[in-house]
Design a protein around this motif. Structure first.
Motif, PDB file in Angstrom:
ATOM      1  N   GLU A 191       7.088   5.073  -0.742  1.00 38.87           N
ATOM      2  CA  GLU A 191       5.629   5.120  -0.868  1.00 38.87           C
ATOM      3  C   GLU A 191       4.988   3.889  -0.235  1.00 38.87           C
ATOM      4  O   GLU A 191       3.919   3.980   0.391  1.00 38.87           O
ATOM      5  CB  GLU A 191       5.235   5.218  -2.341  1.00 38.87           C
ATOM      6  N   ALA A 194       4.933   4.451   3.426  1.00 41.69           N
ATOM      7  CA  ALA A 194       3.911   5.447   3.750  1.00 41.69           C
ATOM      8  C   ALA A 194       2.519   4.832   3.687  1.00 41.69           C
ATOM      9  O   ALA A 194       1.645   5.145   4.502  1.00 41.69           O
ATOM     10  CB  ALA A 194       4.010   6.632   2.793  1.00 41.69           C
ATOM     11  N   GLU A 195       2.302   3.939   2.724  1.00 43.54           N
ATOM     12  CA  GLU A 195       0.994   3.294   2.603  1.00 43.54           C
ATOM     13  C   GLU A 195       0.730   2.379   3.792  1.00 43.54           C
ATOM     14  O   GLU A 195      -0.401   2.310   4.305  1.00 43.54           O
ATOM     15  CB  GLU A 195       0.923   2.503   1.300  1.00 43.54           C
ATOM     16  N   TYR A 196       1.759   1.668   4.253  1.00 44.42           N
ATOM     17  CA  TYR A 196       1.596   0.862   5.466  1.00 44.42           C
ATOM     18  C   TYR A 196       1.154   1.751   6.629  1.00 44.42           C
ATOM     19  O   TYR A 196       0.238   1.403   7.388  1.00 44.42           O
ATOM     20  CB  TYR A 196       2.920   0.191   5.824  1.00 44.42           C
ATOM     21  N   ARG A 197       1.790   2.878   6.776  1.00 45.88           N
ATOM     22  CA  ARG A 197       1.491   3.762   7.912  1.00 45.88           C
ATOM     23  C   ARG A 197       0.106   4.385   7.765  1.00 45.88           C
ATOM     24  O   ARG A 197      -0.601   4.566   8.757  1.00 45.88           O
ATOM     25  CB  ARG A 197       2.588   4.812   8.048  1.00 45.88           C
ATOM     26  N   ARG A 198      -0.290   4.722   6.547  1.00 50.91           N
ATOM     27  CA  ARG A 198      -1.647   5.242   6.333  1.00 50.91           C
ATOM     28  C   ARG A 198      -2.684   4.189   6.684  1.00 50.91           C
ATOM     29  O   ARG A 198      -3.705   4.478   7.324  1.00 50.91           O
ATOM     30  CB  ARG A 198      -1.823   5.702   4.887  1.00 50.91           C
ATOM     31  N   PHE A 199      -2.421   2.965   6.249  1.00 51.40           N
ATOM     32  CA  PHE A 199      -3.354   1.869   6.526  1.00 51.40           C
ATOM     33  C   PHE A 199      -3.484   1.649   8.029  1.00 51.40           C
ATOM     34  O   PHE A 199      -4.595   1.520   8.561  1.00 51.40           O
ATOM     35  CB  PHE A 199      -2.854   0.603   5.825  1.00 51.40           C
ATOM     36  N   GLY A 201      -2.857   3.782  10.405  1.00 57.22           N
ATOM     37  CA  GLY A 201      -3.458   4.951  11.033  1.00 57.22           C
ATOM     38  C   GLY A 201      -4.952   5.058  10.831  1.00 57.22           C
ATOM     39  O   GLY A 201      -5.643   5.745  11.589  1.00 57.22           O
ATOM     40  N   ALA A 202      -5.474   4.384   9.811  1.00 53.03           N
ATOM     41  CA  ALA A 202      -6.906   4.461   9.508  1.00 53.03           C
ATOM     42  C   ALA A 202      -7.720   3.391  10.207  1.00 53.03           C
ATOM     43  O   ALA A 202      -8.944   3.345  10.053  1.00 53.03           O
ATOM     44  CB  ALA A 202      -7.120   4.368   7.999  1.00 53.03           C
ATOM     45  N   THR A 249       2.555  -3.347  11.110  1.00 58.32           N
ATOM     46  CA  THR A 249       1.240  -3.136  10.507  1.00 58.32           C
ATOM     47  C   THR A 249       0.457  -4.437  10.479  1.00 58.32           C
ATOM     48  O   THR A 249      -0.748  -4.458  10.744  1.00 58.32           O
ATOM     49  CB  THR A 249       1.377  -2.569   9.088  1.00 58.32           C
ATOM     50  N   TRP A 253      -3.141  -4.924  12.168  1.00 54.52           N
ATOM     51  CA  TRP A 253      -4.240  -5.361  11.307  1.00 54.52           C
ATOM     52  C   TRP A 253      -4.895  -6.632  11.851  1.00 54.52           C
ATOM     53  O   TRP A 253      -6.122  -6.708  11.965  1.00 54.52           O
ATOM     54  CB  TRP A 253      -3.722  -5.607   9.891  1.00 54.52           C
TER      55      TRP A 253
END
Length: 294
Positions: A191, A194-199, A201-202, A249, A253
């Protein structure tokens, strides 16, 4: 209080509170400035970030009461500045920001194991203890047994003692990590990845043209990255998959955060200048290192 708690002493975890927004504005745009920040500029900046004016002013009043801000009034003008306590909080966070995801510290193979007991009747102390331990990079392996892959024993003991927790034991030990249910299972690594990748990607792209939007996006990025302090304790590379996205990430960022700097800073400079033109050039220019060799 750490940034893991809001002004009422409640755990923050991944929720973004107005208190954190205020501290971020000071840390990103008014860091090390001797003069206090005009309240009108601060309030408008907070409305740019999505707060209603009444909520922004209520937050500032609450932070004054909790000892995070000092307020001054001269005639009809009011100003706010960070208290020494708040300066310490923001400075500590800045140290984390400068290294997390940029430098992978070596691991000695030892874990910090912390066992403690807080009566159910002391619920507020239980919440605070958990919040502060997570801020230090601990996670619960079992109820009352927390672990960290870093040497955080002294810091954890200090936090618990500060909360009046007497039933506590800590040790440094080797723990099993090669089987399911090992110490690393205290974190949901899938998880977190996945959160790194969501961040990532956004994140937006392209040169910003609207200073208000740039300030809002840049602050959102800063607060979003700070949330990984509670998600990823800086798990050693020996314990995570080979494609662990922390470094990539961080790089994306920092790059986007720096791209937004000029437009976001011009917005804050305008807000300050509308109240006191002589203070406009005091707005700070914070940049983040994108890669270890830059």
């Amino acid at each position: 209080m750490t940034l893991a708690e809001d002004g009422a002493g409640q755990p923050e975890f991944r929720r973004v509170s107005p208190v954190r927004q205020v501290l971020t504005v000071f840390g990103d745009y008014w860091w090390g400035v001797g003069e206090p920040l005009p309240t009108g500029a601060l309030v408008t900046a907070l409305t740019d970030l999505g707060l209603k004016e009444a909520a922004a002013r209520a937050t500032l009043a609450r932070m004054v009461r909790s000892g995070l801000l000092a307020a001054e009034r001269a005639g009809r003008r009011t100003t706010h500045s960070l208290t020494p306590r708040a300066v310490e909080i923001v400075a500590e966070e800045a140290g984390w920001l400068e290294s997390f995801g940029l430098v992978e510290p070596p691991w000695d193979g030892l874990w910090t194991v912390l066992a403690f007991s807080i009566p159910e009747s002391e619920r507020s102390s239980r919440h605070l203890a958990r919040s502060r331990l997570r801020w230090l990079g601990f996670a619960p392996l079992y109820d009352g047994l927390w672990v960290s892959p870093r040497d955080r024993a002294a810091a954890a003991m200090a936090e618990l003692r500060d909360l009046g927790v007497d039933d506590v034991t800590t040790m440094r030990a080797t723990l099993e990590t090669t089987v399911a249910g090992g110490a690393q299972s205290a974190w949901d690594l899938d998880e977190i990845a996945a959160e790194y990748r969501r961040f990532a990607g956004a994140m937006g792209s392209g040169a910003p043209h609207d200073p208000v939007a740039a300030l809002s996006e840049r602050t959102r990025l800063m607060l979003g990255w700070q949330s990984f302090r509670l998600l990823d304790t800086g798990m050693p590379v020996e314990l995570v998959p080979g494609d662990w996205p922390r470094v990539s990430t961080r790089r994306a960022w920092a790059r986007r955060y720096n791209e937004l700097a000029d437009a976001a800073e011009s917005r804050v400079r305008t807000l300050v200048g509308e109240i006191d033109a002589g203070l406009a050039d005091r707005v700070t220019r914070r940049r983040m290192v994108e890669e270890a060799n830059t």
